[in-house]
Design a protein around this motif. Structure first.
Motif, short mmCIF file in Angstrom:
data_model
loop_
_atom_site.label_atom_id
_atom_site.label_comp_id
_atom_site.label_asym_id
_atom_site.label_seq_id
_atom_site.Cartn_x
_atom_site.Cartn_y
_atom_site.Cartn_z
N ASN A 78 -18.29 94.04 125.36
CA ASN A 78 -19.12 94.45 126.50
C ASN A 78 -18.56 95.73 127.10
O ASN A 78 -17.67 95.71 127.94
CB ASN A 78 -19.17 93.35 127.56
CG ASN A 78 -20.17 93.67 128.66
OD1 ASN A 78 -20.91 94.66 128.59
ND2 ASN A 78 -20.20 92.84 129.69
N CYS A 123 -19.85 97.79 129.08
CA CYS A 123 -20.23 98.13 130.46
C CYS A 123 -19.87 97.01 131.43
O CYS A 123 -20.48 96.87 132.50
CB CYS A 123 -21.73 98.46 130.54
SG CYS A 123 -22.85 97.12 130.15
N SER A 124 -18.87 96.23 131.09
CA SER A 124 -18.41 95.14 131.95
C SER A 124 -17.96 95.65 133.32
O SER A 124 -17.52 96.80 133.46
CB SER A 124 -17.25 94.40 131.27
OG SER A 124 -16.64 93.49 132.13
N ARG A 149 -13.71 96.56 129.61
CA ARG A 149 -14.27 97.83 129.15
C ARG A 149 -13.29 98.57 128.24
O ARG A 149 -13.68 99.12 127.21
CB ARG A 149 -14.65 98.73 130.34
CG ARG A 149 -15.81 98.21 131.16
CD ARG A 149 -16.44 99.33 131.99
NE ARG A 149 -15.51 100.04 132.84
CZ ARG A 149 -15.18 99.66 134.08
NH1 ARG A 149 -15.71 98.55 134.59
NH2 ARG A 149 -14.33 100.37 134.80
N HIS A 208 -24.41 94.41 132.48
CA HIS A 208 -23.81 95.10 133.63
C HIS A 208 -23.22 94.14 134.66
O HIS A 208 -22.49 94.56 135.56
CB HIS A 208 -24.83 96.03 134.30
CG HIS A 208 -26.05 95.33 134.84
ND1 HIS A 208 -26.03 94.55 135.96
CD2 HIS A 208 -27.35 95.33 134.40
CE1 HIS A 208 -27.25 94.09 136.22
NE2 HIS A 208 -28.06 94.54 135.28
N GLY A 261 -24.01 100.36 134.86
CA GLY A 261 -23.71 99.91 133.51
C GLY A 261 -23.96 100.99 132.47
O GLY A 261 -23.16 101.20 131.56
#
Length: 279
Positions: A73, A75-76, A82, A111, A119
């Motif tokens: 992920n 766009c964590s 990230r 996001h 995000g």
């Protein structure tokens, strides 16, 4: 010629995947770069790679699709997650140069209540940091079903990412039929209109691959539950229109249907090939 394959296991190496593909009538395949739940990738075996390239040349496998782990992920909301995702993608793209000129597909990510704009900024920042002019791999953003806080549920969201990437020539899109259906795009009854919308926002020239899946859900359900070809809400007739569409028919198609084994994929590949209209 129809370029069609399915998702195969990387556990035994590249040559084994190519052999499995040919054994079920496929001429391409998709694979996870590492465990789909994340973790360290196995070292690349130079002997396996050499044998793989030779075998592919003999059997007409011209393109393959690598898939990033689901847990990546980028766009964590958590900066540690990230950073882990960024390092994973960078490592994957380095490894992809052992099989140059292919595709690397990833889910844009979730996001997690930060909002799509924030995000998206994380995704594009990571891509601008990772992508290299010298790389031969094209990175594909996958269209998503829109469950939870997923980014990529609309063509406009995909376009926003690409538009902010500096090395745009390294970017493309993988359209997942189940995902876009679950996301509200009626590929069953309005395929031409869906493709026209894709072209307006993204450009059809950026569409590089198709995940060919039926869906357990009704149109716009935003749930992302794949079904075997012809057994879901999209149906065989509509999916064959996708395969035979003049804009799409030359793209590589990848099955991600819930088959229990290779025999199930062999049957699906045979079914789809039987309905493909050769030039």
């Amino acid at each position: 010629m129809l370029t069609l394959g399915c998702h195969l296991s990387m556990s035994s190496g590249y040559l084994a995947m190519a052999r499995d593909a040919v054994s079920i009538g496929a001429n391409t395949f998709q694979f996870f770069t590492r465990n789909p739940r994340g973790g360290k990738a196995k070292p690349v075996d130079p002997d396996d790679i050499r044998a793989f390239h030779e075998y592919c040349g003999e059997h007409g496998i011209n393109i393959i699709l690598a898939h990033a782990p689901y847990t990546m992920n980028i766009c964590s909301a958590d900066p540690g997650i990230r950073e882990f995702a960024r390092n994973m993608m960078a490592d994957d793209l380095r490894r992809m140069e052992h099989t140059p000129g292919n595709y690397y597909n990833f889910h844009p990510g979730s996001h997690v209540q930060q909002g799509v704009e924030i995000g998206t900024s994380y995704i594009t920042a990571a891509l601008n940091d990772i992508l290299r002019e010298e790389q031969t791999t094209t990175v594909l953003l996958e269209t998503m079903a829109g469950k939870g806080s997923e980014i990529g549920r609309t063509f406009a969201e995909i376009a926003a990412i690409i538009n902010a990437v500096e090395l745009k020539d390294k970017m493309g899109v993988c359209l997942d039929t189940c995902h876009v259906w679950d996301g509200g795009y009626d590929i069953c009854n309005r395929l031409d209109e869906v493709l026209e919308e894709f072209d307006r926002h993204i450009g059809l020239y950026r569409l590089k691959a198709i995940h060919l899946n039926d869906s357990k859900n009704v149109l716009g359900a935003h749930k992302d539950r794949h079904e075997c070809i012809g057994r879901g809400q999209i149906g065989l007739e509509a999916l064959m229109r996708v395969v035979n569409h003049p804009v799409l028919r030359k793209l590589p198609f990848y099955l991600e249907t819930p088959q229990p084994d290779l025999n199930g994929y062999r049957d699906e590949i045979s079914l789809i090939r039987s309905g493909y209209v050769e030039d």
